[in-house]
Scaffold this active site. Sequence first.
Site, PDB file in Angstrom:
ATOM      1  N   GLU A 166     138.862 -60.352  34.973  1.00  0.00           N
ATOM      2  CA  GLU A 166     139.456 -60.516  36.291  1.00  0.00           C
ATOM      3  C   GLU A 166     138.976 -61.771  37.022  1.00  0.00           C
ATOM      4  O   GLU A 166     138.333 -61.678  38.085  1.00  0.00           O
ATOM      5  CB  GLU A 166     139.184 -59.271  37.149  1.00  0.00           C
ATOM      6  N   GLU A 371     141.762 -51.879  31.553  1.00  0.00           N
ATOM      7  CA  GLU A 371     141.232 -51.008  32.612  1.00  0.00           C
ATOM      8  C   GLU A 371     142.389 -50.321  33.304  1.00  0.00           C
ATOM      9  O   GLU A 371     143.392 -50.957  33.646  1.00  0.00           O
ATOM     10  CB  GLU A 371     140.472 -51.777  33.705  1.00  0.00           C
TER      11      GLU A 371
HETATM   12  O1  IFM Z   1     134.886 -51.465  39.040  1.00  0.00           O
HETATM   13  C1  IFM Z   1     135.880 -52.421  38.925  1.00  0.00           C
HETATM   14  C2  IFM Z   1     135.683 -53.257  37.687  1.00  0.00           C
HETATM   15  O2  IFM Z   1     134.426 -53.845  37.666  1.00  0.00           O
HETATM   16  C3  IFM Z   1     136.721 -54.334  37.619  1.00  0.00           C
HETATM   17  N1  IFM Z   1     138.047 -53.809  37.776  1.00  0.00           N
HETATM   18  C4  IFM Z   1     138.280 -52.900  38.859  1.00  0.00           C
HETATM   19  C5  IFM Z   1     137.250 -51.810  38.867  1.00  0.00           C
HETATM   20  C6  IFM Z   1     137.518 -50.832  40.024  1.00  0.00           C
HETATM   21  O3  IFM Z   1     137.440 -51.488  41.238  1.00  0.00           O
END
Ligand code: IFM
Length: 466
Positions: A166, A371
């Site tokens: 990200e 994710e």
């Molecule tokens: O916890 C985070 C992660 O580190 C990166 N993506 C989003 C998740 C939830 O906010």
Amino acid sequence: MTTRNFPESFVWGSATAAYQIEGAAAEDGRGRSIWDTYSHTPGRTVNGDTGDVAADHYHRWPQDLDHIAELGLGAYRFSISWPRVQPGGSGRFNAAGLDFYSRLVDGLLERGVRPVATMYHWDLPQELEDAGGWPARETALRFEEYASGIVTALGDRVHTWTTLNEPWCSAYLGYASGVHAPGRTEPAAALAAVHHLNLAHGLAGRVVRELAPSAELSVTLNLHVVRGASDSAADADAVRRIDALANRAFLGPMLDGEYPADLLADTAPVTDWSFVRSGDEKLIAVPLDVLGVNYYASTLVRAWDGHSARSDADGHGASAHSPWVGADDVDFLPQPGPHTAMGWNIDPPALTELLLRLRLDYPGQPLMITENGAAFDDVVSADGRIHDDRRIDYLRRHIGAMADARARGADVRGYFVWSLLDNFEWGYGYDRRFGIIRVDYDTQERTWKDSAHWYRHLATTGRLDE
Ligand code: IFM
């Protein structure tokens, strides 16, 4: 009830990140990162929480890997802490830090779990921030050196190398809105950070190709599904602007080999992008074996007329400074519920839309959901169990949405739930729980939530019951 079947080759996994779970912040020669500094700065995190201890995974990793194996998962996505393996961010590597990840990777392989390693999940060595951080080109060069060290040490034992997690958050939340480390609020610096993160990705990708030719290469982006409040041309333009900042600032150089012209034009009042040197974009466009997609919620925007009340409901934390550099004339609207404990809306069809867009824009590019998951206020019942039905519902609907996209041709090869464990949720500290396994932070006891049992059934049978 309907049942959808995933093929045996489909990869089911779970994801974590170093600073969110490891703890052991001052052990075995680990250096400091920007998140150590940020979380120890009063007022930056809820309750002043830090990652000093977190889920104590540094000491408890064998049991945590046993949980992964018992869940029946085929892959585990973790991140390597740069300051643990290369304190200071340049020169000498720390053997104890590298050994930790070497044991972790071997532990996964012994359990038949595919290691998916993220090189950078936001824990920049503090010394590199002191020297300028991601807005400085030198940081990308230091990242190349770091990548060489870890790929040399862990090499082909890692199945998939993911360069960045990200970069949107690293650049805009870290340097524009300041709700993430290092907490700077400098719009032009945020755009320079975008470029140097992209450059770091390209340089590290080349390292993987040279030093671990049989490993797969990926990057993980939190791509935004941006919708307009109306069909008006002004709202359509607001969507275009946010899409450029959120998505095409990364997809452009990484997959098309150039920054989109409209992004450069929109942000011209902020920067002239002279930090992009000849040859950079070509270097950034290293071919990817898989594009990692993180998805949680969607975004609703409208053009702002300059005088009506603004909503600014972009869900990225309270800050007087917007992460959306150069887009002051775009307003972010609240979304209908239900919402998760993060205040994020629940919009599974947007995931289908996103995956189909990627299929259209980048045909032939394999995808993974790296994710997806939800924070809810979990309650431990009298029977000691955590009946997290809302999390199960969230996961079921999003996995269904992913299945819809696959059925329409999106080449999605795997899904990683965020997260294996409750953990340090950045600015929200331990106040938000994303895990399918509960962590009692007093005892460090792990308890499977109902969602873990549900996910185990899915991962071991490949059957999604809806
Ligand atoms: O916890 C985070 C992660 O580190 C990166 N993506 C989003 C998740 C939830 O906010």
